[in-house]
Design a protein around this motif. Structure first.
Motif, PDB file in Angstrom:
ATOM      1  N   ALA A 244       0.833  -1.201   0.000  1.00 37.07           N
ATOM      2  CA  ALA A 244       0.000   0.000   0.000  1.00 37.07           C
ATOM      3  C   ALA A 244       0.870   1.254   0.000  1.00 37.07           C
ATOM      4  O   ALA A 244       0.544   2.250  -0.672  1.00 37.07           O
ATOM      5  N   GLU A 245       1.983   1.223   0.735  1.00 38.93           N
ATOM      6  CA  GLU A 245       2.905   2.360   0.739  1.00 38.93           C
ATOM      7  C   GLU A 245       3.606   2.503  -0.618  1.00 38.93           C
ATOM      8  O   GLU A 245       3.767   3.607  -1.137  1.00 38.93           O
ATOM      9  N   LEU A 246       4.037   1.377  -1.161  1.00 36.02           N
ATOM     10  CA  LEU A 246       4.796   1.390  -2.411  1.00 36.02           C
ATOM     11  C   LEU A 246       3.961   1.899  -3.575  1.00 36.02           C
ATOM     12  O   LEU A 246       4.446   2.709  -4.393  1.00 36.02           O
ATOM     13  N   TRP A 247       2.718   1.443  -3.661  1.00 36.12           N
ATOM     14  CA  TRP A 247       1.901   1.737  -4.838  1.00 36.12           C
ATOM     15  C   TRP A 247       0.689   2.609  -4.523  1.00 36.12           C
ATOM     16  O   TRP A 247      -0.260   2.668  -5.300  1.00 36.12           O
ATOM     17  N   ASP A 248       0.724   3.287  -3.390  1.00 38.39           N
ATOM     18  CA  ASP A 248      -0.323   4.246  -3.026  1.00 38.39           C
ATOM     19  C   ASP A 248      -1.707   3.608  -3.053  1.00 38.39           C
ATOM     20  O   ASP A 248      -2.649   4.114  -3.685  1.00 38.39           O
ATOM     21  N   LEU A 249      -1.828   2.501  -2.339  1.00 41.25           N
ATOM     22  CA  LEU A 249      -3.086   1.778  -2.224  1.00 41.25           C
ATOM     23  C   LEU A 249      -3.714   2.075  -0.864  1.00 41.25           C
ATOM     24  O   LEU A 249      -3.048   2.507   0.077  1.00 41.25           O
TER      25      LEU A 249
ATOM     26  N   SER B  90       3.503  -2.815  10.946  1.00 43.51           N
ATOM     27  CA  SER B  90       4.623  -1.958  10.537  1.00 43.51           C
ATOM     28  C   SER B  90       5.090  -2.280   9.126  1.00 43.51           C
ATOM     29  O   SER B  90       5.017  -3.433   8.678  1.00 43.51           O
ATOM     30  N   THR B  91       5.592  -1.264   8.466  1.00 43.67           N
ATOM     31  CA  THR B  91       6.211  -1.451   7.154  1.00 43.67           C
ATOM     32  C   THR B  91       7.725  -1.235   7.278  1.00 43.67           C
ATOM     33  O   THR B  91       8.224  -0.818   8.318  1.00 43.67           O
ATOM     34  N   PHE B  92       8.455  -1.509   6.216  1.00 45.39           N
ATOM     35  CA  PHE B  92       9.913  -1.637   6.353  1.00 45.39           C
ATOM     36  C   PHE B  92      10.700  -0.838   5.326  1.00 45.39           C
ATOM     37  O   PHE B  92      11.874  -1.111   5.074  1.00 45.39           O
ATOM     38  N   GLU B  93      10.084   0.190   4.773  1.00 47.88           N
ATOM     39  CA  GLU B  93      10.789   0.954   3.743  1.00 47.88           C
ATOM     40  C   GLU B  93      12.005   1.698   4.300  1.00 47.88           C
ATOM     41  O   GLU B  93      12.890   2.103   3.527  1.00 47.88           O
ATOM     42  N   HIS B  94      12.080   1.895   5.615  1.00 49.13           N
ATOM     43  CA  HIS B  94      13.250   2.555   6.195  1.00 49.13           C
ATOM     44  C   HIS B  94      14.527   1.732   6.036  1.00 49.13           C
ATOM     45  O   HIS B  94      15.627   2.236   6.225  1.00 49.13           O
ATOM     46  N   LEU B  95      14.383   0.461   5.674  1.00 49.15           N
ATOM     47  CA  LEU B  95      15.543  -0.417   5.514  1.00 49.15           C
ATOM     48  C   LEU B  95      16.236  -0.256   4.163  1.00 49.15           C
ATOM     49  O   LEU B  95      17.323  -0.795   3.962  1.00 49.15           O
ATOM     50  N   PHE B  96      15.617   0.467   3.240  1.00 50.52           N
ATOM     51  CA  PHE B  96      16.206   0.578   1.903  1.00 50.52           C
ATOM     52  C   PHE B  96      17.393   1.537   1.889  1.00 50.52           C
ATOM     53  O   PHE B  96      17.416   2.554   2.584  1.00 50.52           O
ATOM     54  N   LEU B  97      18.374   1.183   1.076  1.00 46.51           N
ATOM     55  CA  LEU B  97      19.575   1.993   0.900  1.00 46.51           C
ATOM     56  C   LEU B  97      19.327   3.111  -0.108  1.00 46.51           C
ATOM     57  O   LEU B  97      18.375   3.056  -0.903  1.00 46.51           O
TER      58      LEU B  97
END
Length: 450
Positions: free
Chosen positions: A410-415, A426-433
């Motif tokens: 939902a965060e990635l594709w604005d769903l 929780s989501t995990f986008e903070h882990l991306f470099l």
């Protein structure tokens, strides 16, 4: 003055074009593989490559042989024998069976749990293993439910963890069996189902799934499946049920919309698409269950390793790797022991409840407001770090559960969030470099032979 302004605009445009892109721009393909029935302690608890892992090495974790006599015949967990490839028994992983492992009763007082007055004692796993599999008093055999693999057993899985991100606080959404958890992974709720009942066979669930949501947003997806062992990837009504249908077929929408014919494919299509660079935006992979590649007892652990290796190397060797996120998880703990208390008082996917008959002949009702045990989960991508151990979540409910997958999408594709559970997980986008790695392994170790 006009020239200075123009130059300033040009300079700002240059800076903007050189600014790092959003993580959403870097991840174009998400691949999710859900294996079967292993708790974190069982599969990853023996890892020693990082002292930060909350596992089993150096930990005294014990159960009495008979929970009615908690101070007698104490058996403690240990590493499995080197030649252990197949679990002798499939532990009871029903809702009530899992409750017994956690609380030493099929009927824990749910109100006391909600008030914080009753915590799991984690003493019932060994007793329930004997009851469920009919070998009372056989400590050697029953202790399989407590014991854990070492890196020597699972070199492929360990190498994945060492090279990428391992979650040691990722919980399955239902303290129960396969399909309710897979429904939470793909729709954020099981719609009141707590067992692998016929509602999961072919379009029995009415709720919106991630598959429907992606189609409505014109985002491509395919459910690749080895679950039925045939080229179509699924079992049609009237055919003998020899395994589980792929998870997208749980949903009525998949049947009614015709997506069953266009978006469900056999596993060979995955390997072909990975090699040609034709993977869709979202790839969801079902393993076979439960004889060879899923790791579900009695699937040999070595064949599961071979399957993991083949999926990873197909992705890593394909032209889409630099824009891919590969999520590997396990649908539920399978009744195997884990030493971490699962979270309670969490938002359910909806207001429906589930009732089942326990081994003691009494009904137990569950409202989906407590999670199941930890399961091993790994994020793999050139956009994540090496050897990272991720604990609690950093946003929302500060807890990772299977619903973190649709929440992340939902965060990635604005769903929209599908349910209260996905809105909380929780989501995990903070882990991306900020830039991709160039040192991700092209191949994984050879599978251990027993």
């Amino acid at each position: 003055m006009v020239l200075i302004k123009a130059a300033g605009v040009a300079l700002l445009a240059t800076i903007a074009s050189a600014a790092p892109s959003s993580w959403k721009d870097n991840i174009k393909n998400v691949v999710v593989l859900v294996q079967e029935n292993r708790s974190f302690d069982t599969l990853a608890g023996g890892f020693t490559y990082s002292k930060d892992i909350d596992g089993m090495v150096g930990r005294l974790f014990c159960n009495p042989l008979n929970v009615s006599h908690p101070l007698q015949n104490i058996i403690c967990s240990d590493k499995l024998a080197p030649a252990n490839d197949i679990a002798n028994d499939d532990p009871n992983h029903s809702v009530t069976g899992t409750s017994f492992g956690l609380y030493s009763t099929y009927h824990p007082n749910e109100e006391l749990i909600k008030k914080g007055h009753l915590e799991p004692n984690l003493l019932g796993f060994l007793t329930e293993q004997q009851v469920a599999n009919g070998h009372p008093g056989n400590a050697t055999r029953a202790s399989e439910i407590l014991n854990y693999y070492t890196a020597a057993h699972i070199p492929v899985f360990e190498d994945m963890a060492k090279n990428y991100v391992l979650f040691d606080k990722w919980f399955c959404d239902v303290p129960g069996p396969t399909n309710p958890n897979r429904a939470y992974i793909t729709s954020g709720t099981s719609h009141g189902h707590g067992s692998n009942d016929a509602g999961f066979d072919y379009g029995g669930l009415p709720q919106k799934s991630i598959f429907q949501q992606l189609s409505e947003k014109k985002i491509s997806w395919i459910n690749y499946s080895n679950s039925s062992g045939n080229a179509a990837g699924y079992i049609k009504p009237g055919q003998p049920i020899t395994g589980f249908n792929p998870d997208s077929i749980f949903y009525n929408w998949t049947i009614a919309s015709g997506a069953i014919d266009t978006n469900v494919k056999g596993i060979q299509h995955f390997f072909d698409d990975a090699a040609s660079g034709s993977l869709p935006s979202f790839s969801y992979i079902n393993p076979e269950c439960c004889s060879y590649d899923s790791m579900h007892p009695p699937s040999p652990i070595s064949l599961g390793e071979s399957f993991l290796k083949s999926i990873y190397e197909a992705l890593r060797g394909g032209p889409q790797w630099n824009q891919t996120l590969f999520v590997l998880t396990f649908d539920e703990g399978g009744g195997f022991a884990d030493h971490v208390f699962p979270p309670v008082n969490v938002p359910a996917g909806d207001s429906l409840t589930y009732t089942e008959l326990a081994h003691d002949g009494k009904n137990a009702t569950f409202d989906f407001t407590r999670l199941g045990v930890r399961v091993p989960t790994i994020l793999m991508s050139p956009w994540v770090g090496q050897g990272i151990i991720e604990h609690e979540g950093k946003n929302k409910g500060r807890t990772y559960s299977h619903a973190s997958i649709p929440a992340f999408l939902a965060e990635l594709w604005d769903l929209d969030n599908l349910t209260p559970r996905t809105a909380w997980s929780s989501t995990f986008e903070h882990l991306f470099l900020s830039k991709p790695r160039t040192d991700t392994p092209a191949t994984l170790p050879s599978v251990n032979t027993f």
